[in-house]
Design an enzyme around this catalytic site. Structure first.
Site, PDB file in Angstrom:
ATOM      1  N   LYS A 264       2.081   1.482 -19.189  1.00  0.00           N
ATOM      2  CA  LYS A 264       2.897   1.882 -17.847  1.00  0.00           C
ATOM      3  C   LYS A 264       4.275   1.491 -17.977  1.00  0.00           C
ATOM      4  O   LYS A 264       4.789   0.593 -18.600  1.00  0.00           O
ATOM      5  CB  LYS A 264       2.101   0.949 -16.741  1.00  0.00           C
ATOM      6  CG  LYS A 264       2.496   1.415 -15.549  1.00  0.00           C
ATOM      7  CD  LYS A 264       1.329   2.320 -14.874  1.00  0.00           C
ATOM      8  CE  LYS A 264       1.474   2.915 -13.403  1.00  0.00           C
ATOM      9  NZ  LYS A 264       0.710   3.838 -13.122  1.00  0.00           N
TER      10      LYS A 264
ATOM     11  N   VAL B 289      -2.339  11.841  -3.278  1.00  0.00           N
ATOM     12  CA  VAL B 289      -3.946  11.943  -3.347  1.00  0.00           C
ATOM     13  C   VAL B 289      -4.472  11.899  -1.697  1.00  0.00           C
ATOM     14  O   VAL B 289      -5.513  12.635  -1.709  1.00  0.00           O
ATOM     15  CB  VAL B 289      -3.903  10.767  -4.123  1.00  0.00           C
ATOM     16  CG1 VAL B 289      -5.706  10.465  -3.998  1.00  0.00           C
ATOM     17  CG2 VAL B 289      -3.580  10.423  -5.415  1.00  0.00           C
TER      18      VAL B 289
ATOM     19  N   GLY C 249      -2.839   6.012   3.873  1.00  0.00           N
ATOM     20  CA  GLY C 249      -1.774   6.959   2.970  1.00  0.00           C
ATOM     21  C   GLY C 249      -2.264   8.129   2.559  1.00  0.00           C
ATOM     22  O   GLY C 249      -3.228   8.314   2.030  1.00  0.00           O
ATOM     23  N   VAL C 250      -1.645   9.101   3.258  1.00  0.00           N
ATOM     24  CA  VAL C 250      -1.785  10.477   3.182  1.00  0.00           C
ATOM     25  C   VAL C 250      -0.729  11.132   2.331  1.00  0.00           C
ATOM     26  O   VAL C 250      -0.113  12.101   2.829  1.00  0.00           O
ATOM     27  CB  VAL C 250      -2.272  11.253   4.485  1.00  0.00           C
ATOM     28  CG1 VAL C 250      -3.658  10.910   5.071  1.00  0.00           C
ATOM     29  CG2 VAL C 250      -1.257  11.146   5.473  1.00  0.00           C
ATOM     30  N   GLY C 251      -0.256  10.678   1.075  1.00  0.00           N
ATOM     31  CA  GLY C 251       0.604  11.308   0.478  1.00  0.00           C
ATOM     32  C   GLY C 251      -0.201  12.216  -0.756  1.00  0.00           C
ATOM     33  O   GLY C 251      -0.884  12.909  -0.082  1.00  0.00           O
TER      34      GLY C 251
HETATM   35  P1  NAD Z   1       2.244   8.779  -2.668  1.00  0.00           P
HETATM   36  O1  NAD Z   1       3.656   7.961  -2.942  1.00  0.00           O
HETATM   37  O2  NAD Z   1       2.337  10.144  -2.711  1.00  0.00           O
HETATM   38  O3  NAD Z   1       1.365   8.631  -1.184  1.00  0.00           O
HETATM   39  C1  NAD Z   1       1.246   7.156  -0.786  1.00  0.00           C
HETATM   40  C2  NAD Z   1       1.502   7.509   0.806  1.00  0.00           C
HETATM   41  O4  NAD Z   1       1.060   5.959   1.304  1.00  0.00           O
HETATM   42  C3  NAD Z   1       2.587   7.702   1.165  1.00  0.00           C
HETATM   43  O5  NAD Z   1       2.753   8.892   2.042  1.00  0.00           O
HETATM   44  C4  NAD Z   1       3.213   6.445   2.066  1.00  0.00           C
HETATM   45  O6  NAD Z   1       4.201   6.926   3.056  1.00  0.00           O
HETATM   46  C5  NAD Z   1       2.142   5.908   2.435  1.00  0.00           C
HETATM   47  N1  NAD Z   1       2.190   4.650   2.750  1.00  0.00           N
HETATM   48  C6  NAD Z   1       3.100   3.484   2.099  1.00  0.00           C
HETATM   49  N2  NAD Z   1       2.998   2.434   2.722  1.00  0.00           N
HETATM   50  C7  NAD Z   1       1.981   2.653   3.651  1.00  0.00           C
HETATM   51  C8  NAD Z   1       1.631   1.569   4.722  1.00  0.00           C
HETATM   52  N3  NAD Z   1       1.707   0.351   4.762  1.00  0.00           N
HETATM   53  N4  NAD Z   1       0.632   2.159   5.560  1.00  0.00           N
HETATM   54  C9  NAD Z   1       0.292   3.444   5.664  1.00  0.00           C
HETATM   55  N5  NAD Z   1       0.756   4.334   4.662  1.00  0.00           N
HETATM   56  C10 NAD Z   1       1.678   3.896   3.837  1.00  0.00           C
HETATM   57  O7  NAD Z   1       1.217   8.108  -3.771  1.00  0.00           O
HETATM   58  P2  NAD Z   1       0.112   8.857  -4.382  1.00  0.00           P
HETATM   59  O8  NAD Z   1       0.229   9.796  -5.461  1.00  0.00           O
HETATM   60  O9  NAD Z   1      -0.740   9.728  -3.548  1.00  0.00           O
HETATM   61  O10 NAD Z   1      -0.920   7.593  -4.612  1.00  0.00           O
HETATM   62  C11 NAD Z   1      -1.479   6.735  -3.754  1.00  0.00           C
HETATM   63  C12 NAD Z   1      -1.932   5.644  -4.516  1.00  0.00           C
HETATM   64  O11 NAD Z   1      -2.931   6.151  -5.478  1.00  0.00           O
HETATM   65  C13 NAD Z   1      -0.665   4.648  -5.239  1.00  0.00           C
HETATM   66  O12 NAD Z   1      -1.275   3.326  -5.169  1.00  0.00           O
HETATM   67  C14 NAD Z   1      -1.073   5.134  -6.577  1.00  0.00           C
HETATM   68  O13 NAD Z   1      -0.678   4.250  -7.524  1.00  0.00           O
HETATM   69  C15 NAD Z   1      -2.461   5.449  -6.876  1.00  0.00           C
HETATM   70  N6  NAD Z   1      -2.958   6.619  -7.612  1.00  0.00           N
HETATM   71  C16 NAD Z   1      -2.367   7.707  -7.679  1.00  0.00           C
HETATM   72  C17 NAD Z   1      -2.670   8.668  -8.624  1.00  0.00           C
HETATM   73  C18 NAD Z   1      -2.140  10.248  -8.483  1.00  0.00           C
HETATM   74  O14 NAD Z   1      -2.870  10.831  -9.154  1.00  0.00           O
HETATM   75  N7  NAD Z   1      -1.039  10.397  -7.888  1.00  0.00           N
HETATM   76  C19 NAD Z   1      -3.652   8.290  -9.563  1.00  0.00           C
HETATM   77  C20 NAD Z   1      -4.102   6.953  -9.856  1.00  0.00           C
HETATM   78  C21 NAD Z   1      -3.868   6.107  -8.829  1.00  0.00           C
END
Ligand code: NAD
Length: 360
Positions: free
Chosen positions: A85, A189, A185-187
């Site tokens: 990482k 994933v 968290g609705v980013g």
């Molecule tokens: P992202 O940044 O697109 O989405 C995260 C969301 O969480 C954002 O909308 C953000 O505003 C929200 N957030 C942050 N703090 C918050 C809080 N206190 N309360 C509510 N919402 C909050 O990230 P992602 O790519 O969707 O990944 C989400 C998680 O999954 C991360 O921890 C990441 O490491 C993990 N992950 C992602 C992937 C991937 O394929 N993207 C793979 C494995 C693990």
């Protein structure tokens, strides 16, 4: 972690890291740490996270934790990758232009393939494209340059089938229909996860600090919005952390009102043993994060080995459903929490691969 008072090599010995590289370019304001945890199964792969860390020791702590998690994630998924990482210490004032990313790509390239980078929080397809101008050791490349694109839908799919598997284990039910599920968290994933849950007829609750992301999901689906301050302690069947790590700690666990925790966020348990055990005591089932969110790395893997297809990726993700059930049984049998049972399973595969390698 207090670097001033701690022996760095002792930290690496305890966490069993192979190599940690500090990358620095003063002119470009680039400060990155690449951690390679284990390469027994193959080259280490893991995303590059950009974060405004409070201090450098926090960045080091994060990259060591995340890279170790990647080793377990790839091992338990049955793919031939090791764990690595990278983190970049940057804030809103750090100018992250093409040359910043290309310079970072050069640092990755210097590791000659021992580390393959990908997207993470703070990196997007555009940055991946810049990195790819300087190194071949990058995955999750955009489709238009021959990559597999955004891995998030695959991560979400893995979390979704894991939720179904865990819920069946707890209740005997095949479906999540009418189940009350809170997604934090609705980013990238979280939004794809919500698509699956709505399609299955679950009652979906969402929370986010980013109003745009919330709007995107609530415009598309009938969901109920929960205030971020009310997430911990919100009464639901399933809590799905898809935002932050270390969300499960003694303070939060005491307040939880759910039966299952199953989400995409990495390193949800602040301390795997202590907090995982506490969840067992509270009779809350915890689906090990590094297994259920492996869909993204599996997608990168099928890209890296050069035989990419969505079908191939899905065929490697689907076994997570049964594997998770096996882990819950193993945890019961060994009287350990599911996270520890999953780590043991991941370590076991690495040990066995090491044994046959030494027979060559
Ligand atoms: P992202 O940044 O697109 O989405 C995260 C969301 O969480 C954002 O909308 C953000 O505003 C929200 N957030 C942050 N703090 C918050 C809080 N206190 N309360 C509510 N919402 C909050 O990230 P992602 O790519 O969707 O990944 C989400 C998680 O999954 C991360 O921890 C990441 O490491 C993990 N992950 C992602 C992937 C991937 O394929 N993207 C793979 C494995 C693990």
């Amino acid at each position: 972690m207090n670097i001033a008072q701690t022996n760095l090599f002792e930290i690496l010995q305890n966490s069993e890291h192979e190599q940690v590289t500090f990358c620095h370019d003063h002119e470009l304001g680039l400060k990155a740490i690449i951690a390679i945890h284990n390469t027994v199964l193959g080259p280490s792969l893991g995303g590059t996270r950009v974060w405004a860390y409070e201090d450098e020791s926090k960045a080091l702590e994060d990259v060591l934790r995340l890279s170790r998690g990647m080793t377990f994630k790839s091992s338990i998924s049955g793919i031939n990758l090791g764990g690595g990482k990278a983190v970049i210490i940057a804030d809103k004032d750090t100018k992250r232009d093409e040359f910043f990313w290309r310079r970072y790509g050069q640092f990755v390239d210097k590791l000659s393939g021992k580390y393959i980078t990908a997207e993470d929080v703070g990196t997007s397809p555009r940055e991946i494209e810049y990195i790819a101008m300087e190194t071949q050791y990058v995955s999750g490349k955009p489709l238009h340059i021959g990559g597999s694109g955004d891995p998030s839908p695959f991560t979400a799919y893995g979390v979704y089938i894991s939720m179904k598997s865990s819920w069946k284990k707890i209740t005997g039910k095949e479906s999540l229909s009418n189940t009350k599920i809170l997604v934090q968290g609705v980013g990238h994933v979280g939004q794809f996860l919500v698509d699956h849950l709505i399609q299955e007829g679950a009652a979906v609750f969402v929370s986010d600090i980013n109003l745009q992301n919330l709007k995107k999901v609530s415009d598309k689906h009938k969901v109920t919005i929960v205030d971020p301050k009310e997430v911990i302690g919100f009464e639901c069947d399933i809590f799905s952390p898809c935002a932050l790590g270390a969300i499960l700690n003694p303070e939060s666990i005491a307040l939880l009102k759910c039966q299952l925790i199953c989400g995409a966020a990495n390193n949800q348990l602040k301390e795997e043993q202590r907090d995982g055990d506490e969840l067992v005591k509270r009779q809350i089932t915890y689906a090990p994060d590094f297994l259920i969110n492996a869909g993204g790395v599996i997608n990168c893997y099928t890209e890296v080995i050069g035989t990419y297809s969505k079908e191939r990726t899905i065929s490697l993700i689907d076994p997570i459903y049964d594997l998770l059930s096996e882990i819950f049984d193993k945890a019961n049998m060994l009287k350990v929490n599911p996270q520890i049972a999953a780590i043991k399973m991941a370590e076991d595969r690495i040990q066995k691969a090491n044994i046959i390698r030494n027979k060559l």
